[in-house]
Scaffold this motif. Structure first.
Motif, mmCIF file in Angstrom:
data_model
loop_
_atom_site.group_PDB
_atom_site.id
_atom_site.type_symbol
_atom_site.label_atom_id
_atom_site.label_comp_id
_atom_site.label_asym_id
_atom_site.label_seq_id
_atom_site.Cartn_x
_atom_site.Cartn_y
_atom_site.Cartn_z
ATOM 1 N N ARG A 196 -23.896 20.079 46.198
ATOM 2 C CA ARG A 196 -23.685 21.004 45.273
ATOM 3 C C ARG A 196 -24.494 20.957 43.975
ATOM 4 N N GLN A 197 -24.338 19.974 43.439
ATOM 5 C CA GLN A 197 -25.097 19.655 42.112
ATOM 6 C C GLN A 197 -25.286 18.306 41.874
ATOM 7 N N ASP A 198 -26.175 18.109 40.858
ATOM 8 C CA ASP A 198 -26.344 16.745 40.244
ATOM 9 C C ASP A 198 -26.811 16.603 38.871
ATOM 10 N N VAL A 199 -26.609 15.706 38.255
ATOM 11 C CA VAL A 199 -26.898 15.884 36.741
ATOM 12 C C VAL A 199 -27.287 14.355 36.434
ATOM 13 N N THR A 200 -28.360 14.572 35.272
ATOM 14 C CA THR A 200 -28.869 13.329 34.694
ATOM 15 C C THR A 200 -28.377 13.217 33.226
ATOM 16 N N LEU A 201 -27.730 12.414 32.769
ATOM 17 C CA LEU A 201 -27.115 12.038 31.343
ATOM 18 C C LEU A 201 -27.635 10.953 30.831
ATOM 19 N N GLU A 202 -27.654 10.960 29.358
ATOM 20 C CA GLU A 202 -28.198 9.908 28.735
ATOM 21 C C GLU A 202 -27.170 9.391 27.746
ATOM 22 N N ALA A 203 -27.108 7.882 27.829
ATOM 23 C CA ALA A 203 -26.106 7.170 26.691
ATOM 24 C C ALA A 203 -26.828 6.661 25.634
ATOM 25 N N VAL A 211 -36.593 14.089 34.458
ATOM 26 C CA VAL A 211 -37.657 13.384 34.371
ATOM 27 C C VAL A 211 -38.805 14.019 35.131
ATOM 28 N N CYS A 212 -39.811 14.141 34.555
ATOM 29 C CA CYS A 212 -41.024 14.822 35.183
ATOM 30 C C CYS A 212 -41.959 13.813 35.964
ATOM 31 N N GLU A 250 -38.310 17.951 28.936
ATOM 32 C CA GLU A 250 -38.338 16.676 30.317
ATOM 33 C C GLU A 250 -39.098 15.717 29.609
ATOM 34 N N VAL A 251 -38.614 14.274 30.349
ATOM 35 C CA VAL A 251 -39.186 13.214 30.081
ATOM 36 C C VAL A 251 -40.171 12.672 31.079
ATOM 37 N N ASP A 255 -43.830 8.131 32.208
ATOM 38 C CA ASP A 255 -44.611 7.031 31.554
ATOM 39 C C ASP A 255 -43.795 6.859 30.196
ATOM 40 N N SER A 256 -42.931 7.726 29.891
ATOM 41 C CA SER A 256 -42.151 7.466 28.581
ATOM 42 C C SER A 256 -41.048 6.883 28.931
ATOM 43 N N LEU A 257 -40.611 6.540 30.118
ATOM 44 C CA LEU A 257 -39.272 5.837 30.377
ATOM 45 C C LEU A 257 -39.388 4.439 29.798
ATOM 46 N N ASP A 258 -38.200 3.794 29.262
ATOM 47 C CA ASP A 258 -38.157 2.441 28.748
ATOM 48 C C ASP A 258 -37.489 1.730 29.881
#
Length: 469
Positions: free
Chosen positions: A397-404, A420-421, A430-431, A434-437
């Motif tokens: 039904r739903q999913d979500v990406t969150l950041e700490a 994330v793109c 969007e992130v 290539d920008s992911l650490d």
């Protein structure tokens, strides 16, 4: 995003607390290596690479305040393990805490198991707020009195004192594992537990430290014939005779201890057949299971491999009933590395070379992500890179990406979903891949057993989030 006990209502997650200093120079010993809520959710334990266990307690006054119930204060800190040296094998044994497991509470004290690579310890966590006074042969400061000076007998009494939390080791379970321990799991009978390393699983009684029973042994007679290792193991939450263990080949075996003393012959084998057209050099690496967890109901189990979370029905072995892609955007990068011979360091494009360095040479591809269930089994959570963590509501039904991150470290600040793109034109919110650490990652997560409170570990920081009522 539904969670524990909130039906179909959408949940907004907000920041509650962060533990640990925001230092750019992080000591290796301060890196958090495991996180675990107690069965009631009142206590939250963390272990680190320095062998320390830190226990946080939910603020008693905040329990009745919905907006502050995610407040946890330091309750106890103690050194669980010290570095050791195996003189027979000339190997150093790290003090790093691999796993912590709470035992169900039976009295005023709490008990937990903690383990490093070789040794498991049972700890008793107890409170003391009174002290005895009025001894006949001893002064209050501890000095002994001259017996000839005692002219009358006194009855010692207990006097109030400042609360003191004591952590004392009650049992030490050692010398049973040749290889590194990766899992411990307490049985539902509350008398036994299992410990697993790369090739063996042992069954222990909590009262007996000098012997254990080997219940799984996959070590071949000739180690050159070794094709897989055990990666995780867990007892069924209600059936004390049943446990599962996962392997580096992506299989999960369910065993019944009633069948035989040595459970080398499994009762069920859960395995999803891979599409041959999608097979690559990295297939075996990314299919290795890093974590396995039974649902609270015991009907399902969840597994985590490098790219996905899978939900299995214990009554269906052929394929998972649900599959959630955690960071599918990496699959194309892995495939491109292989197709362009980047594995042999002959890749022309520096972009692909950098991806190889971050995922393969720096061992990111071998990261062991954990996963957890919400209290009502309706949502699953796991970590990702860039300090992202993902929640999947079951049923698709739903999913979500969150950041700490530091940017959200304001009281009751609502977390904004991140995206994330994978390629092409990127939106403002969007992130890009290539920008992911890849050095910032969430490997350890845990969910309060009865409430929408979660804790995630980012290197040396512990973030606690709660739903916004």
């Amino acid at each position: 995003m539904a969670g524990a006990g909130d039906g179909d209502d959408e949940v907004q997650w907000c920041f509650s607390q962060v533990k640990g200093a925001f230092d750019d120079d992080i000591a290796e010993a301060d890196i958090i290596s495991t996180v675990e809520f107690s069965h009631s959710g009142e206590l939250l334990a963390t272990g680190d690479k320095g062998g320390r266990v830190v226990i946080f307690q939910q603020d008693p006054e905040s329990k009745s305040q919905p907006l502050c119930r995610g407040q946890y204060n330091v309750y106890s800190t103690f050194q669980s393990h010290e570095p050791e040296f195996d003189y027979l094998k000339s190997l150093e044994i790290e003090e790093k805490i691999n796993k912590i497991r709470w035992l169900p509470q039976k009295n005023a004290a709490q008990f937990l198991l903690s383990t490093n690579d070789k040794t498991i310890k049972l700890w008793k966590i107890s409170e003391r707020d009174k002290r005895p006074e009025g001894y006949n042969l001893k002064e209050d400061d501890g000095r002994y009195r001259d017996p000839s000076s005692v002219t009358a007998l006194r009855v010692p009494v207990f006097q109030p004192m400042d609360l003191m939390v004591e952590a004392s080791p009650r049992r030490v379970f050692a010398n049973a594992h040749t290889y590194h321990i990766n899992s411990i799991s307490v049985n539902s009978d509350n008398e036994t537990y299992l410990s697993a390393d790369d090739l063996r699983i042992n069954l222990w009684h909590l009262e007996i430290t000098d012997r254990s029973f080997n219940i799984v042994d996959i070590k071949p007679a000739n180690m050159e014939e070794l094709t897989e290792v055990i990666t995780a193991a867990e007892f069924h939450p209600h059936q004390c005779n049943t446990f599962v263990y996962s392997s580096s080949k992506g299989t999960i075996r369910l065993c019944d201890m009633r069948a035989s003393a040595l459970c080398d012959q499994h009762s069920k084998l859960f395995e999803e057949q891979e599409d041959p057209s999608r097979r690559s050099f990295f297939s075996e690496i990314i299919s290795s299971i890093s974590d396995v967890k039974f649902s609270h109901s015991g009907r399902y189990m969840m597994t985590r491999d490098y790219l996905s979370v899978k939900i299995w029905d214990l009554n269906m072995e052929s394929r998972p009933v649900e599959t959630y892609q955690v960071h599918e955007y990496l699959r194309s990068k892995l495939c491109s590395l292989y197709e362009n011979d980047c594995i042999l360091m002959r890749c022309v494009h520096e972009y692909l070379r950098s991806k190889l360095c971050s995922l393969y040479e720096n061992d990111c591809i071998f990261d062991k992500f954990e996963c957890c269930w919400s209290g009502d089994d309706s949502v699953v959570m796991t970590g990702s890179y860039n300090n992202f963590f993902r929640m999947f509501e079951r049923g698709g039904r739903q999913d979500v990406t969150l950041e700490a991150s530091r940017e959200v470290s304001q009281p009751l600040m609502v977390l904004k979903p991140r995206r994330v793109c994978a390629g092409g034109k990127r939106r403002k919110d969007e992130v890009g891949v290539d920008s992911l650490d890849f050095s910032r990652k969430i490997l350890h997560t845990t969910w309060h057993p009865h409430d929408n409170i979660i804790a995630v570990a980012t290197t040396n920081n512990l973030y606690i989030f709660q739903d916004k009522c």
